[in-house]
Design an enzyme around this catalytic site. Structure first.
Site: not given
Ligand code: DX5
Length: 224
Positions: A37, A178
């Site tokens: 991320d 996600d």
């Protein structure tokens, strides 16, 4: 076309003092890939890491590694992450005026191309990009932090993304999710049509080992 369900630990939630060990542990526990991320403090408030993190972990594992670019000017990060060995690079449609061109560039660099959108962005905005991506990623939380609650309206968005891909002749492309993927949400997410499931806090936590956590997620996936 029934695609295998892939569980993808997000190292955002890992113990950063032991990243190497945790990457190896996740692979040994049967993770199907990893996601980084990438946050720049502008597109989202937190700052995480750049391509150097991928350079560090790439040699440790053969797993596919996705770079999820939660950054302004993502065009500045595609080459560094491709050079560092990213398998897939996913950009936010909200982060660039030229998503079509960036997806082409990601492919030119030999990486799979993902396009993702925040919970407030219409799925229809992806229509011009359905032939240029290998996956649509549905953000089921507002990006920036792990450990958030799954946004229930995401299930409709997952179904819509799958339908739009199928109607565009893209049964080969996958739908990823996600945010807030855990033992209580995974069944509905899979039934809605997602197959690439990013999970951070459900895998890296103090209650269970990585192996126990991944096993618990897999056990909650519906078989039918
Ligand atoms: C948000 C991050 C998180 C993370 C997953 O910007 O992208 O969604 O990867 O975190 P959990 O699984 O803890 O929601």
């Amino acid at each position: 076309m029934s695609r295998q369900i892939e569980i993808i630990p997000s190292i955002l939630a890992a113990d950063w003092t032991r990243i190497g060990e945790q990457v190896r542990e996740a692979e040994a526990a049967g993770a199907d890939g990893l996601t980084l991320d990438v946050m720049d403090g502008n597109f989202v408030p937190p700052i995480t890491f750049g391509a150097q993190m991928l350079e560090a972990i790439r040699p440790l594992t053969d797993l596919p590694i996705e770079a999820h670019l939660m950054v302004e000017q993502p065009e500045r990060q595609i080459d560094p992450f491709a050079d560092a060995g990213a398998t897939c690079i996913t950009i936010h449609i909200e982060s660039t005026r030229h998503p079509h061109r960036l997806l082409q560039h990601i492919h030119d660099r030999g990486c799979e191309a993902g396009i993702t959108l925040n919970p407030g962005t219409p799925i229809a905005s992806l229509d011009p990009l359905l032939q240029n991506c290998d996956r649509i990623q549905i953000m089921s939380v507002n990006p920036g932090w792990g450990g958030q609650r799954f946004i229930p309206e995401s299930l409709t968005r997952i179904r819509e993304a799958r339908t739009r891909l199928d109607n565009a002749g893209r049964r080969d492309a996958l739908v990823a999710v996600d945010g807030g993927v855990n033992k209580d949400t995974i069944a509905q997410i899979v039934q809605a049509g997602a197959t690439w499931l990013v999970a951070g806090s459900a895998i890296f936590n103090k209650q269970k080992t990585i192996a126990e956590s991944i096993h618990r997620l897999r056990a909650a996936i519906p078989t039918a």
